[in-house]
Design a protein around this motif. Structure first.
Motif, short mmCIF file in Angstrom:
data_model
loop_
_atom_site.label_atom_id
_atom_site.label_comp_id
_atom_site.label_asym_id
_atom_site.label_seq_id
_atom_site.Cartn_x
_atom_site.Cartn_y
_atom_site.Cartn_z
N LYS A 222 31.34 36.22 17.57
CA LYS A 222 30.38 35.68 18.54
C LYS A 222 29.36 34.83 17.82
CE LYS A 222 27.27 37.10 22.29
NZ LYS A 222 26.71 38.25 23.03
N SER B 136 39.29 33.03 24.16
CA SER B 136 37.97 32.51 23.88
C SER B 136 37.21 32.28 25.18
CB SER B 136 38.07 31.18 23.11
OG SER B 136 36.81 30.53 23.04
N THR B 137 35.89 32.35 25.11
CA THR B 137 35.08 32.01 26.27
C THR B 137 35.09 30.50 26.51
OG1 THR B 137 33.12 31.97 24.84
CG2 THR B 137 33.55 34.00 26.04
N ARG B 138 35.56 29.73 25.54
CA ARG B 138 35.73 28.29 25.71
C ARG B 138 37.12 28.05 26.28
NH1 ARG B 138 37.28 24.28 22.01
NH2 ARG B 138 37.27 25.76 20.31
N GLU C 112 29.82 30.54 21.84
CA GLU C 112 31.21 30.91 22.06
C GLU C 112 31.50 32.29 21.48
OE1 GLU C 112 35.77 29.46 20.85
OE2 GLU C 112 34.02 28.30 20.18
N VAL D 107 35.06 34.36 20.46
CA VAL D 107 36.49 34.18 20.31
C VAL D 107 37.09 35.44 19.70
CG1 VAL D 107 36.29 33.13 18.01
CG2 VAL D 107 38.29 32.63 19.42
#
Length: 465
Positions: free
Chosen positions: A390, A411-413, A430, A432
């Protein structure tokens, strides 16, 4: 890990076997080929014409000729390689073989895998590369100064089954911190080290500003790119030809990706297939669009009668073998990337910049634990792990793991591609998850490859046993 357009990634076609140099047009840089005897690499100072008419003094190179950049090393997957480091600098150094999964004692990290190589001394490296692709080599000692002064070279590991391109061009991309007189200025500013890093003043490809390379008209060129800079993250576009991304960080993509926008950070590499224009004299321009004003990186120029080849004429790249990740038995390891309130100097792995600005799990190297030199985590050989990383900082960080590869799980992306790599570019805010099989015993460094961030706290290591 670079940003690839999700749209382009999903549009692409499945491929899979590695490429060798073809005609070799445009290859104008020094090269060294591996053989049964060790290659001698002699880091030393030289004068080199980087920018303008006045040579830059105290440039560092492994090259033999005055002013020559470090040679492109060519190895073959599965064949033994040997190199003898003969230190001709006036300070200690080592060589790290970036991206190669080799024995820990060959990894080139002082105080962790080997002793420093003092001035006038030598050290023998020997290993057999298990993977094909584009890699690079650089010191892991006084890294900001030595790499900042030019000590970084590209390494190509060929596959015996490589298909043939019409030409191959290798680009070593890096900045230089030079003043108006063409001489070095300070490698960093503390206030910039606490941000995104201190950028260079002169951009080069193969130690040249906006070089031009010839390639066969209508031919398919393999462009190998290595970002050896200590700070700059690139947003690359290609103008004047169609192109596809074949591999990232030496790992062939499961699908070819049309080159739209490719973000590469320090430490990362890319292999790109370019179909040159059929008309002789037409140019293809590689440009960097970060932060805003486009800058020319290099130009490829069509020469000779058209070969009338197409991108699809080139065979696929063979995937490098990877250990089998087992999510059902994987142990999660949290990794928080943050700034630190501590400003005192911390003696990082082989040196310090005199400040602490960054931390992993709130601890700047070498940490505040009972054993400040302890690993981030001890991993069991052969076991699977999920690195949940993070980034709570407002800056991107290219995080590099020595000796092993990981695979992006999620991933949050949304547009983060699920690739296998040794370097992941994590964006601000982000989170991941990276799947890792601890298949290589030893102490393996894990750090940000913006060298100012590494040297001011964002570094550590995993122990695999």
């Amino acid at each position: 890990m670079p940003h690839l357009s999700r749209r382009a990634f999903l549009k692409s076609s499945v491929i899979g076997a590695s490429c060798a140099a073809g005609a070799g047009l445009g290859v104008r840089w020094p090269q060294a080929f591996a053989g049964p005897a060790p290659i001698e690499l002699k880091p030393r100072p030289t004068d080199a014409r980087i920018f303008g008419e006045i040579p830059t003094k105290n440039v560092f190179t492994y090259g033999e000729a005055p002013g020559a950049m470090p040679p492109v090393l060519r190895l073959k997957r599965g064949d033994p390689f040997a190199a003898r480091l003969v230190n001709q600098l006036d300070e200690p150094t080592t060589i790290h073989w970036h991206g190669l999964r080799i024995a820990n004692k060959m990894d080139g990290v002082p105080f962790l895998t080997q002793p420093n190589v003092s001035p006038g001394r030598s050290f023998d490296y020997a290993f057999t590369p298990p993977d094909a692709g584009t890699f690079w080599y650089h010191p892991h000692c006084n890294t900001l100064e030595q790499m900042g002064h030019g000590l970084a070279g590209v390494m190509v590991v060929e596959d015996p089954a490589d298909p043939v391109f019409d030409a191959e061009i290798v680009l070593n991309l890096r900045d230089w911190r030079l003043g108006g007189n063409g001489q070095f200025i300070s490698q960093f500013k503390p206030r910039e080290a606490a941000r995104s890093g201190t950028f260079g003043t002169v951009r080069t490809a193969n130690w040249q500003v906006e070089p031009i390379y010839d390639a066969p008209s209508g031919g398919v060129v393999r462009l190998r790119i290595a970002v050896t800079d200590v700070t700059r993250i690139l947003q690359l576009k290609l103008e004047g030809a169609e192109a596809e991304v074949l591999a990232i960080d030496a790992q062939p993509l499961p699908q070819r990706v049309p080159l739209d926008l490719l973000i590469l950070s320090p430490g990362q590499r890319a292999d790109i297939a370019i179909r040159m224009p059929a008309e002789e004299g037409r140019g293809v321009t590689l440009t960097d669009h970060r932060p805003s004003t486009p800058a020319t990186v290099a130009t490829l120029r069509s020469v000779g009668p058209s070969l009338n080849h197409a991108l699809g004429d080139v065979g696929p790249l063979a995937p490098n073998p990877q250990p089998e990740f087992d999510l059902s038995s994987a142990t999660e390891i949290p990794l928080l990337l943050s700034a630190t309130a501590e400003q005192a100097a911390k003696n990082s792995i082989c040196g310090s910049l005199g400040y602490s600005f960054w931390a992993i799990n709130k601890v700047p190297w070498p940490g505040d634990t009972a054993d400040p030199l302890a690993p981030i985590e001890e991993l069991k050989l052969g076991q699977s792990y999920v690195l949940t990383m993070k980034n709570v900082t407002p800056h991107a960080h290219p995080i590099h793991l020595h000796g092993m590869n990981f695979t992006v799980l999620r991933s949050t992306r949304e547009d983060a591609p699920k690739l296998t790599s040794d370097t992941y570019l994590i964006f601000p805010d982000e989170t991941v998850q990276l799947g890792l099989v601890a298949d290589n015993p030893g102490d393996w460094v894990f750090h940000c490859h913006i060298i100012e961030h590494q040297k001011t706290g964002m570094t550590g290591y995993f122990r695999v046993a």
